[in-house]
Design an enzyme around this catalytic site. Structure first.
Site, PDB file in Angstrom:
ATOM      1  N   LYS A  95      -5.250   2.830  -7.997  1.00  0.00           N
ATOM      2  CA  LYS A  95      -5.329   4.004  -7.768  1.00  0.00           C
ATOM      3  C   LYS A  95      -4.345   4.363  -6.614  1.00  0.00           C
ATOM      4  CE  LYS A  95      -8.363   7.361  -4.883  1.00  0.00           C
ATOM      5  NZ  LYS A  95      -9.230   7.583  -4.264  1.00  0.00           N
ATOM      6  N   GLN A  96      -3.598   3.786  -5.820  1.00  0.00           N
ATOM      7  CA  GLN A  96      -1.992   4.057  -5.011  1.00  0.00           C
ATOM      8  C   GLN A  96      -1.372   2.836  -4.578  1.00  0.00           C
ATOM      9  OE1 GLN A  96      -5.172   6.082  -2.220  1.00  0.00           O
ATOM     10  NE2 GLN A  96      -4.155   5.664  -1.075  1.00  0.00           N
ATOM     11  N   GLU A 120      -9.032   2.565  -3.905  1.00  0.00           N
ATOM     12  CA  GLU A 120      -9.752   2.655  -3.371  1.00  0.00           C
ATOM     13  C   GLU A 120     -10.221   2.182  -5.347  1.00  0.00           C
ATOM     14  OE1 GLU A 120     -10.294   6.402  -1.774  1.00  0.00           O
ATOM     15  OE2 GLU A 120      -9.724   5.614   0.224  1.00  0.00           O
ATOM     16  N   TRP A 133      -6.696   7.869   7.187  1.00  0.00           N
ATOM     17  CA  TRP A 133      -5.724   7.247   7.838  1.00  0.00           C
ATOM     18  C   TRP A 133      -4.020   7.973   7.406  1.00  0.00           C
ATOM     19  CZ3 TRP A 133      -2.841   3.311   4.340  1.00  0.00           C
ATOM     20  CH2 TRP A 133      -3.123   3.861   2.793  1.00  0.00           C
ATOM     21  N   ASP A 134      -4.207   9.020   6.071  1.00  0.00           N
ATOM     22  CA  ASP A 134      -3.454   9.933   6.494  1.00  0.00           C
ATOM     23  C   ASP A 134      -2.758  10.558   7.711  1.00  0.00           C
ATOM     24  OD1 ASP A 134      -5.902   9.929   4.272  1.00  0.00           O
ATOM     25  OD2 ASP A 134      -4.813  11.546   3.455  1.00  0.00           O
TER      26      ASP A 134
HETATM   27  O1  IFM Z   1      -6.789   8.824   2.900  1.00  0.00           O
HETATM   28  C1  IFM Z   1      -7.099   8.973   1.116  1.00  0.00           C
HETATM   29  C2  IFM Z   1      -7.552   7.939   0.079  1.00  0.00           C
HETATM   30  O2  IFM Z   1      -6.517   6.987   1.007  1.00  0.00           O
HETATM   31  C3  IFM Z   1      -7.391   8.253  -0.858  1.00  0.00           C
HETATM   32  N1  IFM Z   1      -8.622   9.120  -1.072  1.00  0.00           N
HETATM   33  C4  IFM Z   1      -8.652  10.187   0.194  1.00  0.00           C
HETATM   34  C5  IFM Z   1      -8.485  10.278   1.102  1.00  0.00           C
HETATM   35  C6  IFM Z   1      -8.193  11.385   1.827  1.00  0.00           C
HETATM   36  O3  IFM Z   1      -6.497  11.759   1.591  1.00  0.00           O
END
Ligand code: IFM
Length: 727
Positions: free
Chosen positions: A586-587, A474, A334-335
Site C-alpha cells: 500500500k505504501q 497496511e 504517525w502522520d
Molecule cells: O497513518 C496513515 C496510514 O499510514 C495509512 N492509512 C491512513 C493513515 C492516516 O493518514
C-alpha cells in the site's frame, strides 16, 4: 494579481459538484481553529465545519471525535426580499481566491436574483494569526440595477453537525446592544463550554434599522437599509470564539475579546494578522524558480501545515486531516511525527515542541494501552485524541455496508517507535537539551520499556522476534517480524540506552528519578542490550535486500502494469483478504525504514531495495503517504524524472483531488512529505554534527531552489543550484 501569482489559489468557475472538495481546499485557520471553505450564505448540501484544537467529545463507533463548532460564518444578504443564494437566480461571474501570503479568503460574485435584481458582492474572511480567538468577515455589496431594501443577517449557528452525531447542549444565547449577539454551548459528554460572539457594523445605505433574530441556538443580527443602484454598502462581521480549555467564564471572555476587536476594527485586525503571516513566511517559505506549478502547490501545502499547527497549546497535535474535514475524526496518527514534524522541527521548532509535548501529556493514555494489552511502559495509540487512549474504531462500514474489522489499533505498533524517533530527531536538530531532560527522555525510555516487554524469544531461531503486527504497508495484516517495526523498535532501545547514559552524565538527579519511577533496573537494561544484539530483522540471504516480513518473498508476485488502467487501489480490486496473498504494498515499508535510518543504510542498499519494492508499491492508489516519500528516495538515487513525477503527483493531491477524497480533509502527511522531498530529497540536505551537507538533484527546469532552516538555534540559508557549500 494574475493567475500566475504563486501566492494565490484561485477558482474562476463555481462547480456545485466540487462543492465539498473546494470546501477543503479553501480551508482557513490560525493554529487554534480551522474553518472549511463553505459559503457564508450557505449552499444546499454544504458541509460547514470549524474545528478547534482539543475540542473532543465521545462519539459512537469512532470513540471520540473533534467536534464541529458552531458555524461562525452565516452572513446572508437579502435583496428586496430575496435571499442571496448561488443555487438560484443567475451567477453572472464568480471568482474565489485564497491569499497564501496572509490567509485571506476572497470571493467576488455578480449575481442576478430570480426577480432580476443584480448585485456585485465581494466577501472576504480570515482567522487572525495574531489573535487566535478572532475571526472576521467583510462584505461589500453594490446594487447594480435597482433601488430597494437590503437586509443583512449576520449570525452564529449552533446546529453544527458531525457526520453521525450532534455534540452540543445549548447553555445560553443573547444580545448585547443592537450590534452584538452571542451563543454559549457545551459539549454533551466532555462538558467543554464554548462561546462565540459576533458584532456587525454596516456603512452606506440609508434609514438603517437594527433588529435581532433569536432562533434556537442561532442568534443573528439583522440590519435593514435602503440602497440605491451603484452605491456600495459595506458590512464587517467580527467574531470571537473561546472555549473552557482556555478561559473560565467563556461568555465574558468572548464578549470582552470582541469588544477589543471592535475597537481595532476589521482593518486593524487584518493588518496584525498579515504582519504575523509575514513573520511566518519569512522563515517557512520555499521558492522554486522555473516551475510555477510546483512553487504554488508546495506553498499551498506548507500553508495548510502552518494553519493546522497548535501554536499556543501543547496538549494538541495535528490530525491526519488537519483541521479541515471530518476524515479520521480529528485523530492523530504517525502522520504527524514522521511526515509533518520534520517541517516544524527545522522551520518552527517551537511548534514542533508543542506537538511533542502533546505526546508527553498523553503518556498516561499510552501507559494504559500498554497495560491493557499486557505490556510494560508506554505504547502509543495508533489513533490518538485528547487523552492518548486508543481511539481507532474496531469496525468501520465496508463498501457493501458490511462491518469491516480494523486491526490497526490493536497491532500497528510501530507508532510507538515513530514517536521516539521524532523526539530524537527534534533533539538532534535543535539541541533542546531541556526538552530532552524534562520530557523527551521519559518518552524514549518508557517506549523502550514497552519494546522490552513486547519482543518474544524464538528458541529455534535463538533470536528475539516481534510477531503479529501491521507494518506501514497496511495491505498485510498479522505479519511476523516486519522489518520496519523490528528495526525501529531496536533503534528505540538503542536510543533509550544512549539517552539514559547522557542523562546520568548531565543530570544525574533526573536520571535517578526516572530509573526509580520507570523501574529501569540493571536487569532491565541488560535485557534491552540483549534484544538489541539479537533482534531478528528479515533479509534476503546475505544481501542488503530486506524482506518486508517473514514469508513476504514467498507470496504471489504481481506485475502492477497488468492491472492498468484502473482507478482504484489494489486492495479494492483484490479484496482485503486477496491482497494479502501478493507482494503488493500500500505504501513504502522497507523503503520507509531506509529513509528514516538513512545514515545507516548506504546508497547501494537503497538502490537494491528500491529496485525490488518500488515496482511492487501501489503508489498511485494505495496510501497518500507514499508518493512524497518515493519522490524523496528517487531524488536521492538521482532518478530525477521519476522523483519529479511523484513529487507533482503528491503536490496536487488536494488541489486537484487526485484521490477523490479531498472532501474529507487535507492530506496533511502528504503536505509534510512534500517538504521533506524538497529539502532532504531534491536539495539532499543531511545533518552532520553541528553542520550540514547538500547533495542536490534538482529537476533540470528548476532554475533556483531557495529555503532556510534552523539547526541548533542557528538559521541557515540554502540557494541552489549555486550553493554547494557546507554549513
Ligand atoms: O497513518 C496513515 C496510514 O499510514 C495509512 N492509512 C491512513 C493513515 C492516516 O493518514
Amino acid at each position: 494579481m494574475t493567475e500566475r501569482n504563486n501566492w494565490l489559489i484561485t477558482e474562476t468557475r463555481f462547480h456545485p459538484a466540487a462543492l465539498h472538495h473546494k470546501e477543503t481546499v479553501f480551508t482557513i485557520g490560525n493554529g487554534y481553529l480551522g474553518t472549511r471553505g463553505t459559503f457564508e450564505e450557505g449552499y444546499p448540501g454544504d458541509r460547514p465545519a470549524t474545528f478547534v484544537h482539543g475540542l473532543f467529545d465521545a462519539a459512537p463507533l469512532v470513540n471520540t471525535e473533534l467536534v464541529n463548532a458552531p458555524n461562525w460564518l452565516p452572513f446572508v444578504p437579502v435583496i428586496n426580499g430575496e435571499r442571496f443564494r448561488m443555487d438560484r437566480g443567475t451567477l453572472l461571474s464568480y471568482r474565489r481566491e485564497l491569499h497564501l501570503r496572509n490567509g485571506l479568503l476572497k470571493r467576488t460574485v455578480c449575481w442576478r436574483s430570480p426577480a432580476g435584481h443584480t448585485v456585485e458582492l465581494r466577501i472576504e474572511r480570515f482567522a487572525s494569526l495574531a489573535d487566535r480567538h478572532l475571526l472576521a468577515i467583510r462584505c461589500r455589496i453594490i446594487p447594480l440595477d435597482f433601488d430597494g431594501i437590503l437586509e443583512l443577517r449576520a449570525g452564529l449557528d449552533g446546529h453544527a453537525l458531525n457526520p453521525e452525531c450532534f455534540h452540543w447542549h445549548l447553555e445560553d444565547q443573547g444580545a448585547c446592544g443592537e450590534h452584538t449577539v452571542y451563543l454559549h454551548m457545551r459539549t454533551r459528554h466532555s462538558g467543554i463550554a464554548l462561546c462565540e460572539a459576533c458584532h456587525l457594523t454596516v456603512s452606506g445605505g440609508e434609514e438603517m434599522n437594527w433588529t435581532h433574530l433569536d432562533c434556537d441556538a442561532a442568534p443573528a443580527i439583522v440590519a435593514s437599509l435602503k440602497v440605491r443602484a451603484g452605491e456600495p454598502v459595506s458590512a464587517d462581521k467580527l467574531v470571537s470564539l473561546v472555549t473552557s480549555r482556555e478561559a473560565g467564564d467563556v461568555v465574558s471572555t468572548a464578549l470582552s475579546l470582541l469588544e477589543g476587536a471592535r475597537t481595532r476594527g476589521y482593518d486593524g485586525l487584518l493588518q496584525a494578522s498579515t504582519e504575523a503571516w509575514a513573520q511566518e513566511w519569512d522563515v517557512c517559505d520555499i521558492t522554486i524558480e522555473g516551475d510555477d506549478q510546483a512553487d504554488q502547490a508546495l506553498r499551498y501545502n506548507l500553508f495548510q501545515l502552518l494553519i493546522a499547527a497548535p501554536r499556543h497549546d501543547d496538549r494538541a497535535s495535528i490530525p491526519a486531516k488537519a483541521l479541515s474535514g471530518f476524515g479520521y475524526r480529528g485523530h492523530v496518527f504517525w502522520d504527524t511525527e514522521i511526515f509533518m514534524l520534520p517541517f516544524f522541527t527545522f522551520m518552527r521548532p517551537e511548534l514542533a515542541r508543542n506537538m511533542l509535548m502533546y505526546r508527553y501529556h498523553t503518556l498516561p493514555g499510552a501507559r494504559r494501552k500498554a497495560q491493557e494489552q499486557g505490556y510494560a511502559g508506554a505504547m502509543f495509540a495508533w489513533e490518538s485524541a485528547d487523552t492518548g487512549d486508543e481511539t481507532t474504531p474496531r469496525f468501520v462500514p465496508g463498501p457493501n455496508g458490511q462491518l469491516v474489522r480494523i486491526w490497526t489499533g490493536d497491532i500497528e505498533h510501530h507508532i510507538t517507535a515513530d514517536v521516539a524517533y521524532a523526539i530524537v530527531q527534534y533533539w538532534q536538530a535543535t539541541g533542546d537539551d531541556a526538552f530532552m531532560r524534562d520530557y523527551g527522555a521519559e518518552i524514549v525510555l518508557d517506549t523502550a520499556r514497552f519494546w522490552g516487554s513486547r519482543v518474544e524469544w524464538n528458541q529455534a531461531r535463538a533470536q528475539y522476534e516481534i510477531n503479529d503486527v501491521i507494518g506501514p504497508d497496511e495491505y498485510h495484516e498479522h505479519v511476523n517480524n516486519n522489518a520496519f517495526t523490528n528495526r525501529m523498535a531496536q533503534w528505540n532501545l538503542e536510543n533509550a540506552l544512549d539517552i539514559l547514559a547522557w542523562l546520568r552524565l548531565t543530570c544525574p538527579d533526573k536520571a535517578a528519578e526516572l530509573e526509580t519511577r520507570l523501574e529501569l533496573t540493571e536487569e532491565q537494561l541488560s535485557h534491552w542490550r540483549r534484544i538489541i544484539g539479537n533482534l531478528y530483522i528479515p533479509r534476503h540471504n546475505a544481501t542488503s535486500l530486506l524482506e518486508q516480513f517473514d514469508g513476504f518473498f514467498a507470496l504471489g508476485d504481481i506485475n502492477l502494469a497488468d492491472y492498468e488502467p484502473r482507478t482504484v487501489s489494489m486492495q479494492a480490486l483484490l479484496g482485503i483478504e486477496g491482497v494479502q496473498q501478493y507482494q503488493v504494498l500500500k505504501q513504502p515499508d522497507v523503503l520507509m525504514l531506509l529513509y528514516l535510518l538513512r545514515e545507516e543504510y548506504d546508497i547501494a542498499a537503497l538502490r537494491e531495495n528500491w529496485a525490488y519494492y518500488a515496482p511492487r508499491t501501489d503508489i498511485t492508489y494505495g496510501s497518500s503517504l507514499g508518493p512524497a516519500i518515493h519522490a524523496l528516495l528517487a531524488a536521492r538515487l538521482g532518478e530525477v524524472d521519476q522523483a519529479y513525477h511523484y513529487f507533482m503527483h503528491a503536490a496536487r493531491t488536494d488541489l486537484d483531488d487526485t484521490r477523490g477524497n479531498a472532501a474529507d480533509g487535507i492530506h496533511a502527511a502528504t503536505a509534510g512529505g512534500l517538504w521533506q522531498a524538497v529539502v532532504f530529497g531534491f536539495a539532499g540536505l543531511r545533518m552532520k554534527g553541528n553542520g550540514y551537507t547538500l547533495a542536490p538533484h534538482l529537476p533540470p527546469h528548476w532554475r533556483k531552489l531557495a529555503f532556510t532552516f534552523y539547526h541548533r538555534g542557528k538559521r541557515a540559508y540554502v540557494s541552489l543550484p549555486d550553493d554547494e557549500t557546507q554549513g
